[in-house]
Design an enzyme around this catalytic site. Structure first.
Site, mmCIF file in Angstrom:
data_model
loop_
_atom_site.group_PDB
_atom_site.id
_atom_site.type_symbol
_atom_site.label_atom_id
_atom_site.label_comp_id
_atom_site.label_asym_id
_atom_site.label_seq_id
_atom_site.Cartn_x
_atom_site.Cartn_y
_atom_site.Cartn_z
ATOM 1 N N ASP A 44 -2.270 10.174 11.029
ATOM 2 C CA ASP A 44 -3.364 9.899 10.481
ATOM 3 C C ASP A 44 -3.854 8.237 9.640
ATOM 4 O O ASP A 44 -4.457 7.418 9.613
ATOM 5 C CB ASP A 44 -3.437 10.968 8.834
ATOM 6 C CG ASP A 44 -4.720 10.573 8.490
ATOM 7 O OD1 ASP A 44 -6.040 11.077 9.989
ATOM 8 O OD2 ASP A 44 -5.388 11.641 7.489
ATOM 9 N N CYS A 131 -15.122 12.242 13.203
ATOM 10 C CA CYS A 131 -14.194 11.654 12.275
ATOM 11 C C CYS A 131 -14.714 12.371 10.554
ATOM 12 O O CYS A 131 -14.399 12.690 9.574
ATOM 13 C CB CYS A 131 -13.738 10.948 12.628
ATOM 14 S SG CYS A 131 -12.351 9.984 11.513
ATOM 15 N N TYR A 135 -13.510 16.205 9.506
ATOM 16 C CA TYR A 135 -12.907 16.103 9.020
ATOM 17 C C TYR A 135 -12.930 16.567 7.149
ATOM 18 O O TYR A 135 -12.966 17.695 6.754
ATOM 19 C CB TYR A 135 -12.000 14.592 8.354
ATOM 20 C CG TYR A 135 -11.334 14.449 7.072
ATOM 21 C CD1 TYR A 135 -10.136 14.707 8.111
ATOM 22 C CD2 TYR A 135 -11.064 14.335 6.235
ATOM 23 C CE1 TYR A 135 -9.025 14.459 7.593
ATOM 24 C CE2 TYR A 135 -10.078 14.261 5.688
ATOM 25 C CZ TYR A 135 -8.981 14.250 6.697
ATOM 26 O OH TYR A 135 -8.063 13.826 5.621
ATOM 27 N N TYR A 160 -9.894 16.771 -0.727
ATOM 28 C CA TYR A 160 -10.937 17.081 -0.435
ATOM 29 C C TYR A 160 -12.137 17.615 -0.345
ATOM 30 O O TYR A 160 -13.179 17.305 0.041
ATOM 31 C CB TYR A 160 -11.066 18.728 0.301
ATOM 32 C CG TYR A 160 -9.984 17.575 2.210
ATOM 33 C CD1 TYR A 160 -10.257 17.024 3.280
ATOM 34 C CD2 TYR A 160 -8.931 18.543 2.691
ATOM 35 C CE1 TYR A 160 -9.382 17.343 4.107
ATOM 36 C CE2 TYR A 160 -8.249 18.944 3.095
ATOM 37 C CZ TYR A 160 -8.230 17.904 4.489
ATOM 38 O OH TYR A 160 -7.322 17.895 5.622
ATOM 39 N N GLU A 202 -9.749 15.379 18.050
ATOM 40 C CA GLU A 202 -10.414 16.079 16.735
ATOM 41 C C GLU A 202 -8.893 17.211 16.544
ATOM 42 O O GLU A 202 -7.964 17.413 15.562
ATOM 43 C CB GLU A 202 -10.967 16.019 15.679
ATOM 44 C CG GLU A 202 -12.334 15.000 15.328
ATOM 45 C CD GLU A 202 -11.853 14.540 13.798
ATOM 46 O OE1 GLU A 202 -11.452 15.201 13.270
ATOM 47 O OE2 GLU A 202 -11.704 13.363 14.059
#
Length: 216
Positions: A44, A131, A135, A160, A202
Site C-alpha cells: 500500500d 481508490c 477505500y 479510517y 481493489e
C-alpha cells in the site's frame, strides 16, 4: 440520476465481495496474521507513491483551475500525509523494507498511470475514483464492525474515521459527476468501464495481501 450513482449500482456485487473477503473480516476481528498485514502495508505504501504521481498527472490535464488545485492536494495527501502515516505504522508492526511491487499492486498502478497518460481526463478521473470511494466505504465498514478488544490493528483502524478524508472523497465524486455531465455518452460509458476495472483491482489488491501473492 448522477453518473456516480448509476455507476455505483454496477459494482454493488463487487463491493459486497470485498466486504466478504477473509482479509476484511479478519482485519475487523483482529485475527488477520501479522505477516499478511505487513505485506499489505508495504504494498500500500508503494501504491500510494505511484497513486500520488497519477493524481499529479491528472492535475496537469484537467481544465478547471479549482479542480487542478484539488487534484494537487489529493496528490500531496497521497504522497506526504499517507506515506508518513504508513511510516509510523511500519515501526509499530515491524516493517523494515517495502520491497518491490508485487503483481496486484503493479497491475493496478500501471492501469491507473496508463489511463491517466493516454485516455481523456474524464476517464482518468473515473479510474482513480474507486481508490477514494471504495477505500472510504470499506474503511467505514471495518470501523463499524471491528472487535475493539485486544485487536492488534485497532490503532490503524481508527485512522479510517477521519472527516477530512470523507470530505475529500465527496469532492472527488462531485468532480467526476461534473465531468460526466459535460461529456458525451461514449465518454461516460468509458468512464464507467474504467471505474469497474479499478474496482476489480481493489479486490485483487486485498486478495493478494491475504494470499501473499508474489512474482513467481
Amino acid at each position: 440520476m448522477k453518473w456516480s450513482e448509476q455507476t455505483w449500482k454496477t459494482i454493488e456485487a463487487q463491493y459486497q465481495s470485498i466486504l466478504d473477503m477473509p482479509f476484511i473480516t479478519e482485519l475487523s476481528d483482529g485475527s488477520l496474521p501479522l505477516e499478511n498485514f505487513r505485506f499489505y502495508m508495504a504494498q500500500d505504501s508503494l501504491y500510494l507513491e505511484h497513486f500520488g504521481r497519477t493524481l499529479s498527472l491528472i492535475a496537469a490535464k484537467i481544465q478547471d483551475i479549482q479542480d487542478v488545485l484539488s487534484f494537487m492536494r489529493f496528490a500531496e495527501n497521497a504522497i506526504v500525509v499517507e506515506n508518513a502515516l504508513h511510516e509510523s505504522y511500519f515501526k509499530d508492526f515491524g516493517v523494515t523494507d517495502k520491497g518491490i511491487l508485487q503483481p496486484a499492486c503493479h497491475h493496478y498502478i500501471h492501469f491507473l498511470r496508463s489511463t491517466a497518460a493516454l485516455e481523456s481526463v474524464e476517464i482518468a478521473v473515473a479510474a482513480v475514483l474507486p481508490c477514494f470511494w471504495i477505500y472510504r466505504e470499506v474503511g467505514d465498514y471495518i470501523y463499524n464492525h471491528q472487535n475493539s478488544i485486544n485487536n492488534p490493528y485497532q490503532k490503524w483502524i481508527e485512522t479510517y474515521g477521519g472527516e477530512e478524508f470523507s470530505a475529500a472523497v465527496d469532492h472527488a465524486i462531485a468532480i467526476c459527476d461534473q465531468l460526466a455531465e459535460n461529456s458525451t455518452e461514449e465518454t461516460r460509458k468509458k468512464m464507467t468501464e474504467a471505474f469497474i476495472m479499478s474496482t476489480s483491482m481493489e479486490f485483487h489488491f486485498w486478495e493478494a495481501a491475504y494470499e501473499l501473492k508474489t512474482w513467481k
